[in-house]
Write an enzyme that holds these catalytic residues in place. Structure first.
Site, PDB file in Angstrom:
ATOM      1  N   HIS A 149      -5.843   0.442  -1.731  1.00 49.75           N
ATOM      2  CA  HIS A 149      -4.832   0.961  -0.822  1.00 49.75           C
ATOM      3  C   HIS A 149      -5.991   1.216   0.253  1.00 49.75           C
ATOM      4  CE1 HIS A 149      -1.891   3.204   1.581  1.00 49.75           C
ATOM      5  NE2 HIS A 149      -3.010   4.018   1.725  1.00 49.75           N
TER       6      HIS A 149
ATOM      7  N   ASP B 268       1.250   4.982  -4.386  1.00 48.34           N
ATOM      8  CA  ASP B 268       0.016   5.558  -4.447  1.00 48.34           C
ATOM      9  C   ASP B 268      -0.630   6.805  -5.084  1.00 48.34           C
ATOM     10  OD1 ASP B 268      -0.641   3.221  -2.578  1.00 48.34           O
ATOM     11  OD2 ASP B 268       0.232   4.510  -0.822  1.00 48.34           O
TER      12      ASP B 268
END
Ligand code: GAR
Length: 204
Positions: free
Chosen positions: A111, A152
């Protein structure tokens, strides 16, 4: 030597896939081998990168398809290749709890921010860098983490910080974060997880 069988899931340009392929060539990623690249976009340049490197590719259409049907097709492909570790490298589709439970601690994602900043639903690709610039953040970076049902939200494996110049465009910041963080920590994290998997006597 026994190596972990890796599938890389992609949706776009595949520069992180490129970094993983280079790491395997350079012996940085040595406990795992990339045996499959799956894209949910048939025009993803990442597929070309894979083919150029002799890696098997698959395309699974996700647009306008029920999550269940998409994941059923994906799981069948992963199982047919005996995939043990899934790496999300610019893969832009959220995976369900049903799917992430099957591969618990066996899916990692890169990410482009320092989680928990600028992450979660809606934060992907350039949006992440636009948000960091809009917020006036002085530092951003990249995170590699295990994937669970929370976008996430899984356990962090590695992070690397990058300084922000307020005059950067989102594109410039994206390139800097890729070069200085993502392309470094993704291969290192892949090796770390593969090595751990081999050491767990997982296959005995
Ligand atoms: C990368 O910056 C990756 O971190 C990001 O998309 C880009 C893909 O580039 N992923 C996400 O935002 C996922 N939430 P690439 O296709 O060149 O590797």
């Amino acid at each position: 030597m026994r190596k972990v069988r890796i599938a890389v899931l992609v949706s776009g340009g595949g520069t992180n896939l490129g970094a993983l392929i280079n790491a395997e060539k350079d012996g940085i990623l040595k406990s795992g081998e990339i045996v499959l690249v799956v894209s949910n976009k048939n025009d993803a340049y990442a597929l070309t990168r894979a083919k150029e490197n002799g890696i098997k590719t698959e395309f699974v259409l996700s647009k306008n398809k029920a999550q269940k049907d998409f994941e059923k097709q994906l799981t069948a492909i992963l199982e047919s290749e005996s995939i043990e570790l899934i790496i999300l490298a610019g893969f832009m589709r959220i995976l369900s709890k049903e799917f992430t439970d099957i591969y618990k601690n066996r899916i990692i994602n890169v990410h482009p921010s320092l989680i928990p900043s600028f992450c979660g639903e809606g934060f992907y690709g350039l949006n992440v860098h636009k948000a960091a610039l809009a917020h006036g953040a002085k530092i951003t970076g990249a995170t590699v983490h295990f994937v669970n049902e929370i976008p996430d939200g899984g356990e962090i494996i590695m992070q690397k910080a990058v300084e922000i110049d307020k005059d950067y465009t989102p594109e410039e910041l994206q390139t800097k974060v890729m070069r200085e963080a993502e392309w470094i920590i993704l291969p290192l994290s892949a090796e770390k997880v593969c090595k751990q998997m081999l050491g767990e006597n997982y296959y005995d």
